[in-house]
Design an enzyme around this catalytic site. Structure first.
Site, PDB file in Angstrom:
ATOM      1  N   SER A   1      -9.105  -2.372   8.976  1.00 41.68           N
ATOM      2  CA  SER A   1      -9.476  -3.282   7.902  1.00 41.68           C
ATOM      3  C   SER A   1     -10.875  -2.940   7.393  1.00 41.68           C
ATOM      4  O   SER A   1     -11.121  -1.824   6.954  1.00 41.68           O
ATOM      5  CB  SER A   1      -9.365  -4.735   8.387  1.00 41.68           C
ATOM      6  OG  SER A   1      -9.372  -5.631   7.302  1.00 41.68           O
TER       7      SER A   1
ATOM      8  N   GLU B   1      -3.322   0.943   3.470  1.00 42.76           N
ATOM      9  CA  GLU B   1      -2.730  -0.358   3.757  1.00 42.76           C
ATOM     10  C   GLU B   1      -3.704  -1.423   3.290  1.00 42.76           C
ATOM     11  O   GLU B   1      -4.844  -1.124   2.939  1.00 42.76           O
ATOM     12  CB  GLU B   1      -2.433  -0.506   5.254  1.00 42.76           C
ATOM     13  CG  GLU B   1      -3.660  -0.475   6.168  1.00 42.76           C
ATOM     14  CD  GLU B   1      -4.305  -1.834   6.384  1.00 42.76           C
ATOM     15  OE1 GLU B   1      -3.586  -2.854   6.392  1.00 42.76           O
ATOM     16  OE2 GLU B   1      -5.528  -1.885   6.535  1.00 42.76           O
TER      17      GLU B   1
ATOM     18  N   HIS C   1      -2.130  -4.439   9.026  1.00 42.70           N
ATOM     19  CA  HIS C   1      -2.177  -5.885   9.254  1.00 42.70           C
ATOM     20  C   HIS C   1      -0.817  -6.496   9.558  1.00 42.70           C
ATOM     21  O   HIS C   1      -0.633  -7.706   9.414  1.00 42.70           O
ATOM     22  CB  HIS C   1      -2.754  -6.577   8.019  1.00 42.70           C
ATOM     23  CG  HIS C   1      -4.208  -6.313   7.787  1.00 42.70           C
ATOM     24  ND1 HIS C   1      -4.673  -5.167   7.172  1.00 42.70           N
ATOM     25  CD2 HIS C   1      -5.305  -7.056   8.062  1.00 42.70           C
ATOM     26  CE1 HIS C   1      -5.995  -5.216   7.079  1.00 42.70           C
ATOM     27  NE2 HIS C   1      -6.403  -6.341   7.614  1.00 42.70           N
TER      28      HIS C   1
END
Length: 313
Positions: free
Chosen positions: A121, A218, A283
């Site tokens: 992330s 992502e 995630h």
């Protein structure tokens, strides 16, 4: 600026029982009870996990940050440059790594022995910085105070094997993966969170482009039009010119996947390179650990990513 050699970046050594590791929060604040549970998992792996001094902090004004920028940078600097510390784990992502990455002493970080850096992330900012500024490979893997790491046995086990027995996970397989564009490609793995890669464009020490890369992408919580915007920004900047192949992970909370897929096909399908979708990192409910900065071969048709060497030495 470091350029990845054809065989990849410098790989850190694997972990061994008894190793001291540090868990820190380079970005957003953590939930203390989740941190405690994550530390217990690492202890169960026969590691000696040490919480960084400011890992439980919350910025007094900007509550989306885990304490002050200088404190978060100091935690990271001290952990990386301490020879007794054998790995650095991010407790979570969130936002904030961009605010502290330029406060780090990169001369000192380059001089220190490489060690595994694990996170995803917002930690994409640090993955990119270590690739470009230090020439060190890292691990796009779950955060130890994150829900997926704490709940999913497969996520934990694959990370554990990557850290302790990396030769057993040289080939990453995603049963759910399918080819958005079929084919095979070889390159150096790179990437992570799409929004962070797009937001790095134009900064002084950003990666100049993804040429020769097997690019991981992502994201979470980004509606399709914002995914479109980020991909279009990368395309307009020429950042995707020469990319070797693309591996797409999870798009949690980004709306119906059919809508997301329409954007991915429209923006990436015409690049003329293999693209694998739904590869199982990021995630999602389960998350593969994927080495960044290593030579690998993508088979988008078979849903495999084979590393030329183990992630760690």
């Amino acid at each position: 600026m470091t350029t990845a050699p054809a065989d990849g970046l410098r790989r850190p050594p694997r972990l061994r029982a008894g190793d001291r590791v540090v868990v820190l929060a380079p970005s957003g604040p953590i939930l203390p009870e989740r941190l405690d549970r994550g530390l217990d998992v690492l202890r169960g792996w026969d590691l000696d996990p040490v919480p960084a001094p400011h890992v439980r902090d919350v910025h007094p004004v900007l509550g989306h940050l885990a304490g002050g920028d200088a404190d978060r940078a100091r935690d990271f600097q001290d952990a990386w440059c301490d020879p007794s510390v054998k790995a650095v784990f991010a407790a979570r992502g969130g936002y904030g790594a961009q605010r502290m990455v330029d406060l780090l002493d990169w001369d000192a970080l380059r001089a220190a022995a490489p060690k595994p850096l694990i996170g995803f992330s917002d930690v994409t900012v640090l993955h990119e910085a270590f690739a470009v500024r230090a020439g060190v490979s890292t691990l796009h893997g779950p955060a130890v105070a994150g829900e997926v790491f704490l709940k999913d046995d497969a996520t934990r086990e694959q990370l554990r094997r990557t850290l302790f027995a990396p030769e057993t996970v040289r080939t990453l397989v995603s049963p759910a993966s399918r080819p958005l564009v079929p084919g095979r490609a070889r390159g150096i793995t790179a990437g992570g969170c799409l929004a962070m890669l797009a937001s790095e464009l134009g900064t002084p020490r950003a990666r100049p482009g993804a040429a020769g890369a097997l690019l991981l992408l992502e994201d979470v919580g980004e509606p399709p039009y914002r995914i479109d915007r980020a991909l279009t920004q990368l395309l307009r900047a020429g950042w995707l010119d020469g990319v070797a192949g693309i591996v797409l992970g999870s798009w949690a909370q980004c709306g119906p996947y059919e809508r997301v897929r329409e954007v991915l096909v429209d923006r990436l399908g015409g690049l003329g390179v293999p693209v694998a979708e739904e590869f199982g990192f990021g995630h999602g409910a389960s998350a593969l650990t994927v080495p960044l900065g290593v030579a690998a071969e993508l088979d988008a048709t078979a849903g495999t990513l084979r590393c030329a060497a183990p992630a760690l030495t």
